[in-house]
Design a protein around this motif. Structure first.
Motif, mmCIF file in Angstrom:
data_model
loop_
_atom_site.group_PDB
_atom_site.id
_atom_site.type_symbol
_atom_site.label_atom_id
_atom_site.label_comp_id
_atom_site.label_asym_id
_atom_site.label_seq_id
_atom_site.Cartn_x
_atom_site.Cartn_y
_atom_site.Cartn_z
ATOM 1 N N UNK A 53 0.840 -1.199 0.000
ATOM 2 C CA UNK A 53 0.000 0.000 0.000
ATOM 3 C C UNK A 53 0.877 1.252 0.000
ATOM 4 N N UNK A 54 1.946 1.229 0.785
ATOM 5 C CA UNK A 54 2.883 2.348 0.803
ATOM 6 C C UNK A 54 3.548 2.528 -0.555
ATOM 7 N N UNK A 55 3.855 1.438 -1.215
ATOM 8 C CA UNK A 55 4.446 1.510 -2.546
ATOM 9 C C UNK A 55 3.474 2.103 -3.556
ATOM 10 N N UNK A 56 2.213 1.742 -3.463
ATOM 11 C CA UNK A 56 1.200 2.299 -4.359
ATOM 12 C C UNK A 56 1.032 3.805 -4.156
ATOM 13 N N UNK A 57 0.989 4.238 -2.911
ATOM 14 C CA UNK A 57 0.867 5.666 -2.618
ATOM 15 C C UNK A 57 2.118 6.413 -3.081
ATOM 16 N N UNK A 58 3.287 5.804 -2.889
ATOM 17 C CA UNK A 58 4.536 6.442 -3.313
ATOM 18 C C UNK A 58 4.590 6.596 -4.823
#
Length: 112
Positions: A53-58
């Motif tokens: 999820x953090x990768x998607x937001x980044x």
């Protein structure tokens, strides 16, 4: 624009595979073990799911900022600080010792 749609679809595919295959997943990496200083990282299912999820937001922030801040003077500095922030977030997510948590939290504070 097509590569960003591909990357977002690929991230969703990885999240779907991880939800299906990784509920019993646990991996530990111990880089240094000493009396008061230890560098330990554990990869659990919840931390891996949060990292996707953090990768998607980044990726979303990086793509938006590429179009929005393209002609700015300090654009490379912004990318550098953003990637330090994301890296320290990942390291805080996977840390297993107080020392790595403190180091990651301090990097989060400095970069924010």
């Amino acid at each position: 624009m097509n590569i960003s749609i591909f990357l977002i679809g690929f991230v969703f595919f990885l999240v779907g595979v991880s939800v299906w295959l990784l509920p019993t997943f646990k991996l530990g990496i111990y880089l240094l073990e000493w009396d008061f200083l230890s560098l330990k990282f554990n990869f659990y299912f919840n931390s891996v799911l949060f990292s996707f999820i953090l990768l998607l937001v980044t990726f979303s922030v990086l793509i938006f900022s590429t179009y929005y801040l393209n002609s700015e003077l300090n654009f490379n500095y912004y990318y550098f600080v953003l990637l330090i922030f994301v890296g320290s977030m990942f390291s805080l997510n996977f840390s297993n010792s107080i020392f790595t948590m403190l180091l990651s939290w301090d990097l989060l504070g400095i970069s924010s």
